[in-house]
Every structure is written in structure tokens, then in C-alpha cells.
Design an enzyme around this catalytic site. Structure first.
Site, PDB file in Angstrom:
ATOM      1  N   HIS A 487       0.818  -1.207   0.000  1.00 56.62           N
ATOM      2  CA  HIS A 487       0.000   0.000   0.000  1.00 56.62           C
ATOM      3  C   HIS A 487       0.852   1.257   0.000  1.00 56.62           C
ATOM      4  O   HIS A 487       0.451   2.293  -0.517  1.00 56.62           O
ATOM      5  CB  HIS A 487      -0.967  -0.030   1.187  1.00 56.62           C
ATOM      6  CG  HIS A 487      -2.100  -0.956   0.934  1.00 56.62           C
ATOM      7  ND1 HIS A 487      -2.710  -1.695   1.908  1.00 56.62           N
ATOM      8  CD2 HIS A 487      -2.702  -1.306  -0.221  1.00 56.62           C
ATOM      9  CE1 HIS A 487      -3.663  -2.424   1.369  1.00 56.62           C
ATOM     10  NE2 HIS A 487      -3.665  -2.207   0.077  1.00 56.62           N
ATOM     11  N   CYS A 780      21.412  -4.052 -24.073  1.00 59.39           N
ATOM     12  CA  CYS A 780      20.098  -3.845 -23.456  1.00 59.39           C
ATOM     13  C   CYS A 780      20.173  -3.832 -21.938  1.00 59.39           C
ATOM     14  O   CYS A 780      19.160  -3.707 -21.269  1.00 59.39           O
ATOM     15  CB  CYS A 780      19.098  -4.884 -23.933  1.00 59.39           C
ATOM     16  SG  CYS A 780      19.554  -6.553 -23.477  1.00 59.39           S
TER      17      CYS A 780
END
Ligand code: PEP
Ligand code: MG
Length: 848
Positions: A487, A780
Site C-alpha cells: 500500500h 540492453c
């Protein structure tokens, strides 16, 4: 004949039960295998626990000579291990997991199996095994075998039973649980995850969370007594609607029928906590070490690493929440005469906390309000109150101590379930602390109230703390615990606050320390230097990219982006990325307990390809394992997961996984306009590259490459490029393996540095192999997005760079300022350096 597997935490227990069972059957008895314990410790002592691989091996062994296998489990994780074993086993004989009592069930099953009964009959015998004991004691069998929680009563009277399916992508997390609790009202309704999962009273938010129900799972909803019919229907309707949330691909519709029997091939519902991944930082010169836990100051420039969960950069002094409520000491047991009155204090305290949340929810809106509402229900959880009161009555604990123990047990149970459910443990602990504070007549811990900007740093934050930050001077959040779906993270994103979670040592940063928080890279820098602050501000100020990467002399240098799923792809396309250089497909399935189907995968991949119509998309096959364990693909216990069955190696054990993925990708590519290329992660040998290329081409994918992430592959780049069409350098892992330094280790950042000459020399080997073969060499790893390193990588032979979309503008600017010749000169200078610091200095001297 039906075989039996006994799954237990204790080898001793399982062996003894086996011995007992086999005494009951004539002759050779029944084939009965024990899969128990989790190995031995350094002193050879057995470790209590369960191991899905052992269970799978026992099933496979019996499968070779049995018509079916019945699995009996003792408790908790034994059930999860058995479920996971269904995924890991290689045999396809029917298997039933039965919710039977371990010892009695084993006896009954052994007798039934030895008589040649079929699987269903053996399972029924095992499940009914408590009847004799219950009848003897004069008890109703439902009450005897009943529920997971002491306070969940057996149903009375006629029942309404529905079997529903979890359709929303996130499963039963806090918000759906709150909706269920509300829909149940005062009716006696209970839910059970099928086939043998735990049971929860509908009014108990924590137990609903502990069901561990994920998308695709079946759940039985049973109600009895007044109002139950309507309540069950309301709950079924919520499931059918997916709780108003995003529906998981392939989660299917509502189940039908009543009292569905468990099937042998259901999805596994186990989830794991995904460990925080280390995020790179631009400036690896900074010293790194975990913060001390005694609150001593850290040297300026020290960098703590965690997980960036809400983007943005902020610098401000640290402030901690006021001290948490201390654990109430266990005292001498209360006198019997005092216990009832003490127990009676708990419900009003819980109600007061719930009322506080109701008031905060009333004042909030959107996601924050929903979270506060769910937390209110946790506080009002009747199971928690009943459990705590029972501890007062039976053990003579004080009310505060009883609440502490009851709530801590709930929190631990949630942690044990892993994944998103584990992240709810912080909410339960928050409730616990608040109820204990009320019982002590104290104010609960709270966030600081300050006029000047501050960075809130804590071990973990409760939703109520985070929600209270709206409109405050808080500039950023850092927590030592928590995950991307905690949360804290959700509310931080809703409030637009940069946030880093899972940063080891963060809670020890002394109050008042100036810190620089980068919510994207997940770094927290102590007392940053002025130029770091300026650089961070500049970096935070995302520059626009015009979609055309080029050097100063006009040489094209495509700038691509790294994505983890469709949402990233949409954002990346909006940032004008020239293509996708790395699609980390495993990110689409991190929460999945069971392997996604070809259809589910095709949908996910199409979501990434669609925004890149006409542009290149390099798709990496599942890179499961190590820092990215996938429950359905990663072995349970590996001594060294980074050196274990990760990346392409997963397909050694499970070739179907790769096969299905390639098929799904080919199907997606056929439907979309993007130019799809596919590559494999963690390749070390030419044989792997050959096999992968053959498999990809057989699936219909034309452009095939491999990532170069191991020194072995770097040294064999020339030979690899005789087999594949392109290579892409994963600098994160290449540095990790070249320097023998765990990329997640907070103290090893200086080793995990692409500027290390050893790493640069490996990259140079790959670059020159690419030039010899005339083949593309991409980068990458995170190094590709570093504007200072980008010209050097180009000079070393990189033909494209792939990065986070936010870095595109910065890297484009850096490259547009240099020619190919300057890039080569900078690379040569860096290659000659003896240290990372020298390499940086040498390159910047050339590029100045
Ligand atoms: C790398 O290792 O550099 C890479 C790009 O792969 P990941 O970070 O996903 O392991
Ligand atoms: Mg990698």
C-alpha cells in the site's frame, strides 16, 4: 493400484505414520512414498519443511507403476508444496490432493489402495477417515474436521453452496476481500479455495486474504442460516464481475455445480515473494554499504539500493515516524477471575480503531479511500477479536499481549503466502499496533508533521501513515520493507511521491540526513554532492526524444527501449523509442502460479507488439530464476540460483515452456505489424544457441539471437554469431558474472559496474565479433541508458542501445554530440585503463 504420497514437514512423522499404515495392510501393502522435510542442516540435522521437488519426484516414481496417485499432506506449506508439485511432475498419471487427516487418512487410504480400489474411492476413504473417531466421541463430523480458524463455526441447517472462479487479475487482495465481507453482512458465509485450500469466514478480512486465491482459482462459497442465500448470491455476483477490476486473461467464467470435487490438474495457487531487484545508478563511484542499524551517520555519497516503485527524484532531510508501539511483555498469567473483564476490553478497542479508519476514509478519495476502507475492515475483523479474547481467557494474557500475539500470527500467515498477500502483513501489524495503543491509552505512531520538505524513512509504512501524507511536506518515501504492490507503493504513486521500498538498512539512516531519493532507479544517496543533486535534477527532467538516434557525423544509432509488458510498450511508443530492444516477457507472468497458456501469452505479446507496428521488437524468452523467480518455472531450492537453472536453462527441465512461448510469439507476430525478433537469456554455449535457433525457426520465427550475459558467451561471440542473427549484451548480468558479484548485493555496487575494465574488454570482444560477422550487436542492460557510457559502448561496437524510455532523450543528446571516431577513441582509452575510475576519466578526457 493407487499409490500414496505422504507430504509432511517432518520425515520422522511421515515415516512413523507410514509404518503404522503399512501394518494395517496385508502382503506388500500399498505403494506409499514419503516426501518429507527440507533436507538437513550443516550438522546433518533434519530441517523441518516441505519441498515440492521431492513431492514431484515421489509422484513420478509411483506414476511409473500406479494407475493414480493420492497425496496426503500435513499442514500449511505442505499443501502448497503438493500443489506446486503438480506443476513440476513429469508424469501424467491422475493425481488427487485430498484434505484428509494425515495419519487416519493414510491408514484408510493404504487399506483401500491395497484392496485395489480406484483413485476416487481411495480418496473418499481417506477423506472420511475421521468419521470413526468422531462417532466414537459422539461429535458431528463437520465440527470435528471443520475449519481453519478456531472461531469459524460449522454451518447449521441447510446450506447454500456455490463454486465460483476468481476472474480478476489480482485475485483476492484487500479490496475484493472487503467487498466480500460487506456482501456477507451478518450471514454465516464461509469460503474455501478449492480443492484443498484454507477456509475463511466471509467477515474475516485477514482470513480471506490468507485464502491465497489467485486469478483462475475456484472458490467454494457456503452459507447457512438467515440471509445466507442472498449473501452467497451477492458474493457469487462479485466474483462473476471480477470485483469490478481488470479481468485476467483466460480466467474464465463462474464455475458451476455444488461441492465440486478437486481435480488433479488444477492451477497451483502458490505465490512467491519476488525479491527486490537491484536498480542501477548513474554514478557508481559512490561508496555503497548498508546503513548501520544503530542510527550512526553514513559517509556522504553512500548509496542504498532498493526498489523504485514510484518515479521521480527528490532531495530532503530524513524524518522518521514517531516510535512504534513496543511489543507488550508477556507477564504472569492473569487470575481466572480477572480474565473475562480483560478479554472484554478488546472488542471496544478494535471498534475504536475501525472507527478512526472510517473517519479517515470518509475524508479521502479514490484508491486511498478504498485502501483505508479495507483497513477499517481488518480492524473490525471478528476473527482477530475472537482469537485475542480466547488467548486472554485460556492463557491469562493481558488484552494487549493477546492482541499482539493474535495479530502477529495473522501477519505471519500472510507473509507465509508470499507475493501480494505477504505485503498485506504490514496492514495487519498496523492494526495490531493501533489496537494495542488504544488498550494502553496511547496515541499510535504517526508520520511527522513538518513545515519544511522531508523524506519519510521507515521500516515499513502502514496505509494509514501513507494516506496521511496527502498535502503534507513529505517529498519522498523510503522503506526497508514492502514491495511494488504494498500500500505504501500504491499510495505513493497515487500521491505522486517518489518512493523506494525494500532498501536494506534504510531504517537506520539518522534523522536529519540529507538524502537524494530516485524513485526510478531505486537508489537513496546520503548527503549527495552538489553536482549529484544538479545531475539528479537534470535527469529527472525527462528530455524529449525525437525518434532518431544519430551520432554527430550522421551515423544512425537506433535507440530502443526495454519493456516488461503492454503498459510499458504504450508508454515507450509515446516516448518515440525506435523499437523495443528488450521485452522481458517474464514480467508479464511474475505473479502467475501456473504457466500461462499459449492463448494468454499470445494476448500479452500482442499487447506489446501493437504499439510498435512497423518497428523492431526484440522479445526475450522467459528469463526465470535468480532475481526473477517464476513460481511455475523456477526450482524451489537452489543453493546458488544465479548460477542455477535460470534463463534458457529452465527449458532443460521443461521444454514445453519454451515451445509454448515460441508458438505464442509466432502467433502474435503473425497477427501484428511489428518486426519481431526473438532472443534467449543466459546462454553460455554454442549448443544452446543452436538448439534455441532451431526451436525458434521451427516455430516460424525468422530473426533469432541470444543475449550475451555470461563471460563464456562473450568469449565465444564469434562462434555464436555463426549460429544466430544477432546478439544483445545484458550488461547487468555480464558484470555480475564477470566480477563474481551478486547484482543485488548492496555492498557490491562498485564491482557491478560496467566501467570495470574487465567488463569493457568482454564487451569489446563481442563488438569486434559483430563487426567481423557484419551482425547487429545491441546493448540492453542498464549501461545502455547511461549517457556517459553510451559513446564508449558505440566505440566498442554496439550498433543499438536499449534503455528505459526516460533515458532516451539524455542518451540521444550525448550521442548527437560525438562522432563515430570520437566514440572509438573513447573506447580505446577506456579499454587501456586499469580501474573503473580510470576508465571513466580516460573516456571523459577524450569526449570533453
Ligand atoms: C541484463 O542482464 O543486462 C539484462 C538486460 O537482463 P535482466 O536485467 O533482465 O537480467
Ligand atoms: Mg540478464
Amino acid at each position: 493400484m493407487i499409490g500414496i504420497v505422504a507430504v509432511s514437514h517432518s520425515a520422522g512423522l511421515a515415516e512413523a505414520a507410514r509404518e503404522l499404515a503399512l501394518q494395517m495392510v496385508p502382503g506388500d501393502g500399498a505403494p506409499l512414498r514419503v516426501a518429507a522435510g527440507a533436507g538437513t542442516d550443516a550438522d546433518g540435522r533434519p530441517i523441518l519443511g516441505t519441498d515440492a521437488v521431492l513431492v514431484a519426484a515421489a509422484i513420478d516414481e509411483l506414476a511409473a507403476r500406479c494407475d493414480g496417485v493420492l497425496v496426503l499432506m500435513d499442514l500449511g506449506s505442505a499443501v502448497m508444496s503438493a500443489e506446486l508439485a503438480l506443476e513440476l511432475r513429469s508424469s501424467d498419471v491422475p493425481v488427487r490432493l485430498v484434505p484428509a487427516p494425515f495419519v487416519e487418512g493414510m491408514l484408510a487410504a493404504a487399506v483401500s489402495a491395497s484392496a485395489g480400489a480406484p483413485l476416487e474411492a481411495v480418496a473418499a476413504e481417506a477423506e472420511a477417515a475421521l468419521q470413526a473417531k468422531a462417532a466414537h466421541l459422539g461429535e458431528d463430523i463437520a465440527a470435528a474436521s471443520g475449519s481453519a480458524g478456531a472461531s469459524i463455526a460449522a454451518p447449521a441447517g441447510p446450506e447454500t453452496v456455490r463454486v465460483v472462479r476468481v476472474r480478476n487479475a489480482l485475485g483476492i487482495h484487500a479490496r475484493p476481500a472487503a467487498l466480500i465481507a460487506e456482501a456477507a453482512g451478518s450471514a454465516d458465509v464461509r469460503l474455501r479455495r478449492l480443492p484443498a485450500g484454507p477456509e475463511a469466514g466471509a467477515a474475516s478480512l485477514s482470513r480471506l486474504l490468507a485464502l491465497g486465491a489467485r486469478a483462475g482459482d475456484e472458490v467454494q462459497v457456503r452459507g447457512s442460516g438467515a440471509g445466507a442465500d442472498a449473501a452467497v448470491e451477492r458474493i457469487a455476483a462479485l466474483f462473476a464481475d471480477g470485483f469490478g477490476e481488470e479481468i485476467a486473461a483466460g480466467a474464465g467464467g463462474e464455475g458451476s455445480g455444488t461441492r465440486a470435487r478437486p481435480g488433479p490438474d488444477r492451477d497451483v495457487t502458490r505465490a512467491r515473494q519476488i525479491p527486490a531487484s537491484a536498480a542501477p545508478i548513474d554514478d557508481a563511484d559512490a561508496g555503497e554499504s548498508p546503513a548501520p542499524d544503530d542510527g550512526a551517520a553514513l559517509p556522504p555519497g553512500t548509496v542504498l539500493r532498493g526498489r523504485g516503485v514510484s518515479p521521480g527524484v527528490a532531495a530532503a532531510p530524513v524524518a522518521h515516524p514517531s516510535p512504534a508501539i513496543a511489543e507488550p511483555e508477556p507477564a504472569d498469567p492473569l487470575l481466572a477471575a480477572e480474565r473475562e473483564a480483560e478479554a472484554a476490553r478488546i472488542a471496544p478497542a478494535a471498534a475504536a480503531v475501525a472507527a478512526g479508519f472510517a473517519a479517515r476514509a470518509e475524508a479521502a478519495s479514490g484508491e486511498t479511500r478504498a485502501i483505508l476502507d479495507a483497513t477499517r475492515l481488518l480492524a473490525a475483523d471478528p476473527d482477530l477479536v475472537a482469537d485475542a479474547a480466547a488467548r486472554v481467557r485460556t492463557e491469562g494474557l493481558s488484552a494487549a499481549r493477546a492482541v499482539w500475539e493474535a495479530a502477529s500470527a495473522q501477519a505471519e500467515a500472510l507473509v507465509g503466502l508470499g507475493g501480494r498477500t505477504a505485503e498485506r502483513a504490514a496492514d495487519v501489524r498496523d492494526i495490531r499496533n493501533r489496537i494495542v495503543a488504544v488498550l494502553h491509552g496511547r496515541e499510535p505512531a504517526s508520520v511527522p508533521e513538518r513545515e519544511a520538505p522531508f523524506v519519510l524513512v521507515a521500516t515499513d509504512l502502514a496505509p494509514s501513515d501513507t494516506a496521511a501524507l496527502a498535502g503534507s511536506a513529505c517529498a519522498a518515501l523510503v522503506t526497508e520493507q514492502g514491495g511494488p504492490t504494498s500500500h505504501t507503493a500504491i499510495i505513493a504513486r497515487a500521491l505522486g511521491l517518489p518512493a523506494v521500498v525494500a532498501a536494506p538498512g534504510a531504517a537506520g539512516i539518522p534523522d536529519g540526513t540529507l538524502v537524494l531519493v530516485d524513485g526510478e532507479t531505486g537508489t537513496v544517496t546520503m548527503d549527495p554532492a552538489e553536482d549529484e543533486l544538479a545531475a539528479a535534477r537534470a535527469a529527472a527532467d525527462a528530455r524529449a526524444f525525437d525518434g532518431d538516434g544519430r551520432l554527430a557525423d550522421g551515423t544512425p544509432l537506433p535507440l530502443l527501449t526495454n519493456v516488461g509488458g503492454p503498459a510499458d510498450a504504450v508508454q515507450a511508443a509515446g516516448a518515440a523509442a525506435q523499437g523495443i530492444g528488450l521485452f522481458r516477457t517474464e514480467f508479464c507472468f511474475l505473479d502467475r502460479a501456473a504457466a500461462p497458456t499459449v492463448e494468454e501469452q499470445t494476448i500479452a505479446y500482442r499487447g506489446v507488439l501493437t504499439p510498435f507496428a512497423g518497428r523492431k521488437v526484440v522479445v526475450r524468452t522467459l528469463d526465470a530464476g535468480s532475481d526473477k523467480p517464476l513460481p511455475f518455472a523456477t526450482p524451489e531450492h537452489e543453493e546458488n540460483p544465479a548460477l542455477g537453472l535460470r534463463g534458457l536453462r529452465v527449458s532443460w527441465r521443461n521444454p514445453a515452456l519454451l515451445h509454448d512461448q515460441l508458438r505464442a510469439l509466432a502467433l502474435a507476430a503473425a497477427e501484428e505489424q511489428a518486426h519481431v525478433e526473438v532472443m534467449a537469456p543466459m546462454v553460455a554455449t554454442i549448443e544452446e544457441a543452436r538448439d534455441f535457433t532451431a526451436a525458434a525457426r521451427a516455430a516460424g520465427l525468422e530473426r533469432v539471437g541470444v543475449m550475451i550475459e555470461t563471460p563464456a558467451a562473450a568469449l565465444m561471440a564469434e562462434e555464436l554469431l555463426e549460429v544466430v542473427d544477432f546478439v544483445s549484451i545484458g550488461t547487468n548480468d555480464l558484470a555480475q558474472y564477470a566480477m563474481a558479484a551478486d547484482r543485488q548485493h548492496p555492498a557490491l555496487g562498485a564491482l557491478n559496474d560496467p566501467w570495470q575494465p574487465a567488463v569493457l574488454r568482454l564487451i569489446a570482444t563481442i563488438g569486434s565479433a559483430g563487426q567481423t560477422a557484419g551482425a547487429p550487436v545491441g546493448v540492453c542492460g542498464e549501461a545502455g541508458g547511461d549517457p556517459r557510457l553510451a559513446p564508449v559502448l558505440v566505440g566498442l561496437g554496439a550498433t543499438s542501445l536499449s534503455m528505459t524510455p526516460r533515458a532516451l532523450g539524455r542518451v540521444a543528446r550525448a550521442l548527437a554530440a560525438v562522432t563515430a571516431e570520437q566514440c572509438r577513441a573513447a573506447a580505446d582509452a577506456a579499454l587501456e585503463a586499469a580501474t573503473a575510475a580510470d576508465a571513466r576519466a580516460a573516456a571523459s578526457a577524450v569526449l570533453r
